[in-house]
Design an enzyme around this catalytic site. Structure first.
Site, PDB file in Angstrom:
ATOM      1  N   LYS A 189      30.962  45.669  51.736  1.00  0.00           N
ATOM      2  CA  LYS A 189      31.878  44.526  51.640  1.00  0.00           C
ATOM      3  C   LYS A 189      33.128  44.297  51.764  1.00  0.00           C
ATOM      4  O   LYS A 189      33.716  44.924  52.623  1.00  0.00           O
ATOM      5  CB  LYS A 189      31.084  42.931  51.136  1.00  0.00           C
ATOM      6  CG  LYS A 189      30.986  41.962  51.426  1.00  0.00           C
ATOM      7  CD  LYS A 189      30.762  41.256  50.234  1.00  0.00           C
ATOM      8  CE  LYS A 189      31.602  39.505  50.413  1.00  0.00           C
ATOM      9  NZ  LYS A 189      31.325  38.635  49.047  1.00  0.00           N
ATOM     10  N   ASP A 208      28.228  55.220  40.219  1.00  0.00           N
ATOM     11  CA  ASP A 208      27.824  54.413  38.570  1.00  0.00           C
ATOM     12  C   ASP A 208      28.666  55.539  37.689  1.00  0.00           C
ATOM     13  O   ASP A 208      27.578  56.359  37.356  1.00  0.00           O
ATOM     14  CB  ASP A 208      26.541  54.288  38.627  1.00  0.00           C
ATOM     15  CG  ASP A 208      27.099  53.771  37.083  1.00  0.00           C
ATOM     16  OD1 ASP A 208      27.474  53.516  36.168  1.00  0.00           O
ATOM     17  OD2 ASP A 208      26.059  51.848  36.590  1.00  0.00           O
ATOM     18  N   ASN A 260      39.513  54.657  38.046  1.00  0.00           N
ATOM     19  CA  ASN A 260      39.806  52.796  37.517  1.00  0.00           C
ATOM     20  C   ASN A 260      39.255  52.097  36.966  1.00  0.00           C
ATOM     21  O   ASN A 260      39.018  50.938  36.765  1.00  0.00           O
ATOM     22  CB  ASN A 260      40.625  53.071  38.970  1.00  0.00           C
ATOM     23  CG  ASN A 260      40.311  51.639  39.291  1.00  0.00           C
ATOM     24  OD1 ASN A 260      41.188  50.343  38.821  1.00  0.00           O
ATOM     25  ND2 ASN A 260      39.221  50.324  39.424  1.00  0.00           N
ATOM     26  N   TYR A 289      37.447  47.307  24.020  1.00  0.00           N
ATOM     27  CA  TYR A 289      38.295  47.608  24.704  1.00  0.00           C
ATOM     28  C   TYR A 289      39.092  48.626  24.526  1.00  0.00           C
ATOM     29  O   TYR A 289      39.675  49.560  25.116  1.00  0.00           O
ATOM     30  CB  TYR A 289      38.678  45.925  25.650  1.00  0.00           C
ATOM     31  CG  TYR A 289      39.165  46.238  26.996  1.00  0.00           C
ATOM     32  CD1 TYR A 289      38.572  46.911  27.708  1.00  0.00           C
ATOM     33  CD2 TYR A 289      40.475  46.984  27.330  1.00  0.00           C
ATOM     34  CE1 TYR A 289      39.863  47.477  29.129  1.00  0.00           C
ATOM     35  CE2 TYR A 289      41.766  46.599  27.998  1.00  0.00           C
ATOM     36  CZ  TYR A 289      41.027  47.502  29.600  1.00  0.00           C
ATOM     37  OH  TYR A 289      41.376  47.296  30.309  1.00  0.00           O
ATOM     38  N   LYS A 303      39.678  52.898  25.133  1.00  0.00           N
ATOM     39  CA  LYS A 303      40.811  53.002  26.320  1.00  0.00           C
ATOM     40  C   LYS A 303      42.111  53.957  25.464  1.00  0.00           C
ATOM     41  O   LYS A 303      42.467  54.742  25.919  1.00  0.00           O
ATOM     42  CB  LYS A 303      41.988  51.752  26.526  1.00  0.00           C
ATOM     43  CG  LYS A 303      40.960  51.228  27.919  1.00  0.00           C
ATOM     44  CD  LYS A 303      41.085  51.754  29.037  1.00  0.00           C
ATOM     45  CE  LYS A 303      40.632  51.251  30.337  1.00  0.00           C
ATOM     46  NZ  LYS A 303      40.571  51.772  31.667  1.00  0.00           N
ATOM     47  N   THR A 359      42.465  39.195  36.903  1.00  0.00           N
ATOM     48  CA  THR A 359      41.270  39.600  37.969  1.00  0.00           C
ATOM     49  C   THR A 359      39.973  39.858  37.508  1.00  0.00           C
ATOM     50  O   THR A 359      39.724  38.945  36.509  1.00  0.00           O
ATOM     51  CB  THR A 359      41.212  41.685  37.899  1.00  0.00           C
ATOM     52  OG1 THR A 359      41.035  42.096  36.284  1.00  0.00           O
ATOM     53  CG2 THR A 359      42.988  41.861  38.195  1.00  0.00           C
TER      54      THR A 359
END
Ligand SMILES: NC(=O)c1ccc[n+]([C@@H]2O[C@H](COP(=O)([O-])OP(=O)(O)OC[C@H]3O[C@@H](n4cnc5c(N)ncnc54)[C@H](OP(=O)(O)O)[C@@H]3O)[C@@H](O)[C@H]2O)c1
Length: 236
Positions: free
Chosen positions: A41, A57, A84, A159, A163, A194
């Site tokens: 898509k 993945d 990313n 998270y 990172k 997002t």
């Protein structure tokens, strides 16, 4: 010679817009997606001849190897690897309430996934004239900025720590690569609206976030071994 870039997690969000911007700069861009339908898509909606789909993945070593084989059939060098793809599963969960499974899930994708991507694609990046590896990070992963309140009010242990670990591998690989390259650095787009944050209002658009990443990725300046936000180098 054609320049090649691979952007993971690029069927939507910042990655999708980074693909568009790199393709407009005449890169041949491999658009990474883990879901075939979502990947197709994205390719269709971009409608650019110099973008092709690569299923990956990043939490699955076999999938990374398949992606490597596919890209190696097209090119012997990769000018840009943009790591990313990422997840955040602990919005609104305090550290004391975070389940260890969620912590592991975040590390599995953000840290172990990025690590395996770098190790696997290094041979192709090393063959580019000036190969670069760009790892997406966040100012919340800067221990200094998080501690002194410059990274905002969120306290996302899962998270942020995954990172911070990505920052750590950025530094570790940079020490190994030294002056000979490839260049490796981390960039945060800053708060961008997002799916990652449930489309929280008030952030940059994905295109604006991507522009920060792409500007650094294409910069003549060498940012090897640094982590950066839109204003420049940020502390660890
Ligand atoms: N948004 C922000 O404010 C912000 C700030 C700082 C840093 N970042 C970083 O920017 C990067 C992009 O985030 P975004 O905001 O654009 O988020 P997003 O819209 O949620 O996009 C994340 C992308 O990563 C993909 N992905 C997730 N797990 C994956 C896996 N195991 N293998 C391959 N792909 C996977 C997703 O695929 P599916 O569609 O299949 O889920 C999606 O394409 C992330 O690394 C994020 O941490 C974002």
């Amino acid at each position: 010679m054609t320049k090649y870039a691979f952007v993971t997690g690029a069927n939507k969000g910042i990655g999708y817009e980074a693909v568009r911007q790199l393709a407009e700069k005449d890169y041949h861009v491999f658009l990474g997606a883990r879901n075939p339908e979502l990947g197709e898509k994205a390719i269709e909606s971009l409608g650019l001849p110099n973008v092709s789909l690569v299923l990956v993945d990043i939490s699955n070593a076999e999938s990374i190897q398949e992606a490597f084989k596919q890209i190696q059939e097209v090119t012997d060098h990769l000018d840009l690897l943009i790591n990313n793809a990422g997840i955040a599963v602990d919005f609104n969960i305090k550290p004391s309430k975070l389940k260890v499974e969620a912590l592991r899930q975040g590390f599995d994708v953000n840290f172990f996934g990025t690590f395996q991507m770098i190790q696997s694609f290094l041979p192709l990046v090393q063959k580019a004239a000036r190969g670069k590896i760009v790892n997406l990070t966040t100012d919340m992963a800067s221990q200094t900025m998080f501690d002194n309140g410059e990274a905002g009010p969120l306290n996302l242990l899962g998270y942020n720590s995954s990172k911070t670990a990505v920052n750590s591998l950025t530094l570790a690989f940079s020490k190994e690569f030294g002056e000979n390259g490839p260049e490796i650095f981390g960039v945060t787009p800053g708060f961008t609206t997002t799916d990652l944050n449930g489309n929280a209002p008030g952030g940059k658009t994905p295109a604006e976030g991507a522009e920060i990443i792409v500007d650094y990725a294409l910069s003549e300046t060498n940012y090897h071994g640094k982590i950066l936000n839109k204003n420049g180098i940020i502390p660890w």
